[in-house]
Design a protein around this motif. Structure first.
Motif: not given
Length: 374
Positions: A42-61
Motif C-alpha cells: 500500500s502506497d498510502t497509510k490507512p486512515e485512523a478513522g476508517a469506517s465500517p461503511l468504507k469497509l463494506l464499500m470496499g468488500v462489496a466492490g
C-alpha cells in the motif's frame, strides 16, 4: 498485500543472476489473478478513522466486481452466435479490457491522485505490462481451449510452482514446510479435479485442446511469477531514484494498463483478431453487452482494491481478495452448470485449503511483525 523482503541474498555477477533474482523475488510476492495491477504494498497509510461503511464499500466492490467478472469471462468464451460462431480472440478481449482500465485509471490519476508522479519509469512499465497481458491472454486462451474458469482459477493459485522450482534450481533458495504444504494442497486439488471426472470417450481433437489449454495455463503461471519480480524491482528502483518516493496506485493502474493496451492491440492486429473481434461483437448485441460489463467489472474491481488499500491495512485487502477466489470457484461451478462428483469436490476442498493456508501464512507474518514492534 504486504510484500516481505526476499530471504535469499544473491551475489552472483553472471548474466544468469538477473533471471535468478527475478524468480527469487517473485517467490515471496502475492498471487496475481484478475486483480492484475494490485500493488505489492500500500502506497498510502490507512486512515485512523476508517469506517465500517468504507469497509463494506470496499468488500462489496471487490467481491461484486470480480465475482461477476469471472461469470462474464466464462460467458464471453462460451457465447455462440446464431450461426454457431464464437469470439475466440483472446488478444482482442485483452485490448478491450485494458482500454477500460486505462480510462478509469486516467480518471483516478487526474481527479483523485492529482496527476502522475514525477519520473514515471516507462521502460519498466513496458516489461511489466508485457508479462501481465501475456499471463491474462494465456488464461483466456486456455478457456477457449475448453478449460473451465473454476479450474483455471485453481491452477492460477499454483503460481508458486514454477516460481519455487526456478528459485530452488537457479539460486538454491529454501522454503518452509508450510509453503510446500500450501502449494502441494493447491496442486493436489487441481489434479484431483482434473482426473476425478467420470471417464468418457473423447475425440482426439478434444484431448489435444485440453493439453494445449493446460500448456497455456503453465505459461500464464510463469508470466505471473515474472510479473511479481519485475514490479518489485521497478518499485525499488523508483524509490532509490526519487529519494524514497513511491509510485502511487493510479500510476500503477494507468501506465501498466496503457502498456498492456498497446501490446494487446498490436498482437490483435498482427494476428488478425482486432477488426474481426470488433465486427463480431458489433454484430452480436448480446455479446457486446457481456463484453462491456466484463470490461467495466475489471476496472471497477481494481478501483475497489485501491480504495480498500487507501483506507485499511493491506492485510484486510489480502483477506478479501483471497477469500474471493474461493467463492469465485464455487460461483462458476454453480452458474455454469458444471457437475462435479464427490472426488472432484474433494479436489476443490483441497485447493481451497491451500488458498486458505496462504491467507493464514499472511496473518501469521502480520502477527509476528506486530509482536516484534515492526
Amino acid at each position: 498485500p504486504t510484500t516481505p523482503t526476499p530471504r535469499t541474498a544473491l551475489t552472483s555477477t553472471a548474466p544468469l543472476h538477473k533471471v535468478v533474482k527475478v524468480f527469487a523475488t517473485a517467490s515471496v510476492l502475492p498471487i496475481h489473478t484478475a486483480e492484475n495491477t494490485m500493488p505489492a504494498k500500500s502506497d498510502t497509510k490507512p486512515e485512523a478513522g476508517a469506517s465500517p461503511l468504507k469497509l463494506l464499500m470496499g468488500v462489496a466492490g471487490i467481491y461484486g466486481a470480480f465475482m461477476y467478472y469471472g461469470v462474464l469471462q466464462a460467458q464471453v468464451v462460451k457465447y455462440q452466435s446464431p450461426e454457431g460462431e464464437k469470439l475466440e480472440r483472446e488478444w482482442f478481449i485483452q485490448s478491450a479490457e485494458a482500454l477500460g482500465n486505462v480510462v478509469v485509471g486516467l480518471v483516478g490519476l487526474l481527479a483523485i491522485q492529482g496527476g502522475p508522479s514525477p519520473n514515471i519509469p516507462y521502460k519498466d512499465f513496458v516489461l511489466s505490462g508485457t508479462t501481465q497481458v501475456l499471463a491474462k491472454a494465456m488464461t483466456q486462451k486456455a478457456m477457449i481451449f475448453g478449460v473451465p474458469f473454476f479450474v483455471a482459477t485453481l491452477v492460477k493459485n499454483a503460481k508458486m510452482v514454477p516460481v519455487m522450482i526456478g528459485a530452488i534450481v537457479l539460486s538454491g533458495q529454501t522454503y518452509s514446510i508450510q509453503k510446500y504444504l500450501q502449494v502441494g494442497l493447491i496442486v493436489a486439488g487441481v489434479v484431483v479435479v482434473s482426473v476425478g471426472k467420470a471417464s468418457k470417450p473423447k475425440a482426439a481433437n478434444d484431448s489435444s485442446n485440453e493439453t494445449l489449454g493446460l500448456l497455456c495455463l503453465g505459461l500464464s503461471l510463469i508470466c505471473d511469477g515474472l510479473t511479481g519480480g519485475v514490479q518489485d524491482s521497478m518499485t525499488k528502483k523508483y524509490k532509490e531514484a526519487t529519494d524514497g518516493k513511491k509510485l502511487k496506485p493510479y500510476d500503477l493502474m494507468l501506465f501498466t494498463n496503457l502498456m498492456m493496451f498497446f501490446i494487446a492491440t498490436s498482437a490483435a492486429l498482427g494476428l488478425g483478431q482486432f477488426w474481426g473481434g470488433v465486427s463480431f461483437v458489433l454484430n452480436n448485441p448480446v455479446l457486446a453487452r457481456k463484453v462491456g460489463n466484463f470490461v467495466a467489472c475489471s476496472a471497477l474491481g481494481q478501483s475497489a482494491i485501491f480504495f480498500t488499500l487507501a483506507n485499511f491495512d493491506p492485510l484486510v485487502c489480502t483477506t478479501v481478495t483471497t477469500t474471493r477466489k474461493i467463492f469465485s470457484v464455487l460461483l462458476d461451478i454453480f452458474t455454469q452448470g458444471h457437475v462435479l462428483n464427490e472426488t472432484q469436490w474433494g479436489g476443490v476442498a483441497l485447493a481451497s485449503a491451500g488458498v486458505g493456508a496462504e491467507l493464514y501464512e499472511k496473518f501469521g507474518k502480520s502477527s509476528s511483525k506486530a509482536k516484534g514492534g515492526v
